[in-house]
Each structure stands twice: as structure tokens, then as C-alpha cells.
Design an enzyme around this catalytic site. Sequence first.
Site, PDB file in Angstrom:
ATOM      1  N   TRP A 101      10.771   4.926  -7.443  1.00  0.00           N
ATOM      2  CA  TRP A 101      10.905   5.675  -6.182  1.00  0.00           C
ATOM      3  C   TRP A 101      12.365   5.726  -5.743  1.00  0.00           C
ATOM      4  O   TRP A 101      12.836   6.742  -5.251  1.00  0.00           O
ATOM      5  CB  TRP A 101      10.008   5.077  -5.101  1.00  0.00           C
ATOM      6  CG  TRP A 101       8.558   5.186  -5.451  1.00  0.00           C
ATOM      7  CD1 TRP A 101       7.677   4.160  -5.661  1.00  0.00           C
ATOM      8  CD2 TRP A 101       7.808   6.392  -5.668  1.00  0.00           C
ATOM      9  NE1 TRP A 101       6.442   4.655  -5.987  1.00  0.00           N
ATOM     10  CE2 TRP A 101       6.492   6.010  -5.993  1.00  0.00           C
ATOM     11  CE3 TRP A 101       8.118   7.755  -5.614  1.00  0.00           C
ATOM     12  CZ2 TRP A 101       5.483   6.947  -6.272  1.00  0.00           C
ATOM     13  CZ3 TRP A 101       7.117   8.684  -5.881  1.00  0.00           C
ATOM     14  CH2 TRP A 101       5.827   8.273  -6.201  1.00  0.00           C
ATOM     15  N   ASP A 171      13.272   2.982   2.381  1.00  0.00           N
ATOM     16  CA  ASP A 171      11.899   3.433   2.131  1.00  0.00           C
ATOM     17  C   ASP A 171      11.024   2.183   2.159  1.00  0.00           C
ATOM     18  O   ASP A 171      11.164   1.297   1.316  1.00  0.00           O
ATOM     19  CB  ASP A 171      11.853   4.107   0.750  1.00  0.00           C
ATOM     20  CG  ASP A 171      10.445   4.504   0.308  1.00  0.00           C
ATOM     21  OD1 ASP A 171       9.474   4.216   1.037  1.00  0.00           O
ATOM     22  OD2 ASP A 171      10.327   5.102  -0.784  1.00  0.00           O
ATOM     23  N   LYS A 195      -0.060   3.924   1.962  1.00  0.00           N
ATOM     24  CA  LYS A 195      -0.085   2.638   1.269  1.00  0.00           C
ATOM     25  C   LYS A 195      -0.662   1.553   2.183  1.00  0.00           C
ATOM     26  O   LYS A 195      -1.507   0.790   1.782  1.00  0.00           O
ATOM     27  CB  LYS A 195       1.315   2.234   0.803  1.00  0.00           C
ATOM     28  CG  LYS A 195       2.055   3.310   0.000  1.00  0.00           C
ATOM     29  CD  LYS A 195       1.485   3.513  -1.399  1.00  0.00           C
ATOM     30  CE  LYS A 195       1.881   4.840  -2.017  1.00  0.00           C
ATOM     31  NZ  LYS A 195       3.275   4.966  -2.397  1.00  0.00           N
TER      32      LYS A 195
END
Length: 359
Positions: A101, A171, A195
Site C-alpha cells: 500500500w 495511512d 478494515k
Amino acid sequence: MSRVYNFSAGPAVLPEEVLRAAAEEMMDYKGSGMSVMEMSHRSKVYDTIIKEAEADLRELMNIPDNYKVLFLQGGASQQFAMIPMNLMKHKKAAYIVTGQWAKKAYQEGQLYGEAVKVASSEDETFSYIPDCSDLDIPEDADYVYICENNTIYGTKYKTLPNTKGHTLVADVSSCFLSEPVDVSKYGIIYGGVQKNIGPAGVVIVIIREDLITEDTLPGTPTMLKYKTHADADSLYNTPPAYGIYICGKVFKWIKKMGGLTAMKQHNEEKAKILYDFLDQSSMFKGTVRKEDRSLMNVPFVTGDKDLDAKFVKEAEAAGFVNIKGHRTVGGMRASIYNAMPKEGVEKLVAFMKKFEEEN
Ligand SMILES: *Cc1c(COP(=O)(O)O)cnc(C)c1O
């Protein structure tokens, strides 16, 4: 009705209490005669939902007054572009690449200016967090970017990087609300909610006000300017209204559970059960350097592909689902987010013990 233990990395398990309450309110939300899905985002009743969600999040994370909370769409991946479009005034930013990511964000950053990779752990399949105490960060970098919890590889920063005075952008998709944070250390904290907080379709951006300006890169679409959404309190256009409503319910659930300090304790207890087992097992091994282990995502392997596959298959049949690891790591990964009960982890470990004895 039968529920499984869902170890998915995302979209992931949500508190049953929240799902039940949403089901009860599905046909008639608090006497409005309609579902939250069906109501105008400009209505008074919806206004209360979004305002309460923001207030509860502010309380949970102790968000200072000079930060805005934005409920946006486009997932975490949209932020990979939105961040440089809004923040890269000097066309330069530093990226610490600790997983897929972070790498995607770094690659996207290159579309808008000079994205400088100042550290990486790719040399060892992202199984550790590099030393970030004295990085070579360009003077004129507009921000330092990290992915704080690496969902795929199961690593987490235990101390934030020394940004040498630069704005930190993080993030936190896979560790959002899993433990207390000091928001004031960041310029932007953001994450997709699927998530650890709610249904896919919402990304929450917590941004310091001085970073919200008209001065975006030329050609930045109106919808991708933080200012557009900040000025309109996340109601510039139709927000992901139902998703925000569920997030609000999860915030209230976390408050009831005792807030982020209690969440951290609960998450540490759960993770310890699994890591302690992995550390003494002769069959299963954790893949991450011990000091960098995530409380949320726990990858492990047997070292034998066929045995891994057998485990995944038998685990699924026993009600432990979505436990297959990411293809770049192989093996297994148990994601044990806030809503995974301790009992789920205990039962998984008991199952692993049994599997070890039998194979
Ligand atoms: C899942 C994930 C993403 C991607 O999220 P989308 O909402 O699918 O764009 C980004 N970063 C992290 C850390 C993630 O876990």
C-alpha cells in the site's frame, strides 16, 4: 443463522451488536418511516447522524480543534492521488515504503512530482519496519508519507518516523481506532473504514486545517480538493450516507467498550494469544520481526505449501474463514481487528494446536 469467525483482512468483521441494531432500524429509522439508505443527506435526521458520528470520533481520538474530519469516497487508494494533489506545493515528498500500500502511494505520488523513497523494507519482503530515526529527508519535501500498519505483511510502526519537522501523512486503514493516537503528531491521518470501522465505501480523512488550501496542483478536480469537502462539512455532494451511519454505530460501540485505551488492551490480549502460540510452535512460524509485529494482521506459515493449503481448507471447514495469506507472503494471515472476539482467537489457536498434533 450461523456466523463464522471471519479473519478477513478487509472488508472485515464488524461488531454483532452493531449489525443487529442496523437490522432493527432497517425499515424505520427512529420513527422516520424509512431506512437511512432512503433518506436525504440534507434532512434533519441525517444531519444528526453525521454530526454525532463526527463528535464521537473526535471524542474517541481526542482530535484537536484545528483538525477537520472528512467523510469521503474513493477508498484509501483515492488518497494516494489526493494527498499529492493537495499537499505537493514544492512538487516533492518523501515516502517510506513498507509494503504494497505504501508502494502504491509512492508510485502514485510520482505522477504529481518527485516522490523520494527515503527508506524501504522491500529487501526482506517487507517483514520489518526500517529504522526511521535519522532519514535523509529532502529539505523541501512537502510531507513524509507512511503506511502505519501494513495489512498484507503484518508490520506496524511502534514509534513514528523522525520527519525532521516535515508534515507526517499516515495511512492507518488497518489500525484505525485500534489504540490511542496523538493526532497532533500528524498532518493527515486517513483510512478506508472497511478494515476496522465499517462498510467499504467510506474513507475518513483527519487533516490539520492549515493543510487545507485553494493552492492545489493545477487541474485538481473540485471533488479531489480537501477544501471542497471541508467547507461543506462532508456534504458537498451526496456522501456515502449509509456507510457513515454504520461507522457512527461502531464509534458508539467503541465508546461503550471503554474507548481506545480499552481497545488497545483488548487487542494486545488477543494478539498475544496468537503470537505466544506461534513462538512455541514447531509447525507454524510468524513471518515478521518480533518488535515490528502488528496487533491487527498476523501472517504465519508452516514452510510447506501443501501443508498451508491443507490448513486453510480444514480451518474453513471448521468455521475459521478468510485465513489464506496474501499471495506475496503465502501461508496464512489472521486479521484480528477490534470486532474479532477474544474467543475467536482462542478457538483458532486451539484448532492450530490440534492440526499440529495431527500432521
Ligand atoms: C486495504 C488498504 C488500502 C486500500 O483500500 P481501498 O479502500 O480498497 O482503496 C490502502 N491502505 C491500506 C493500509 C489498506 O489496508
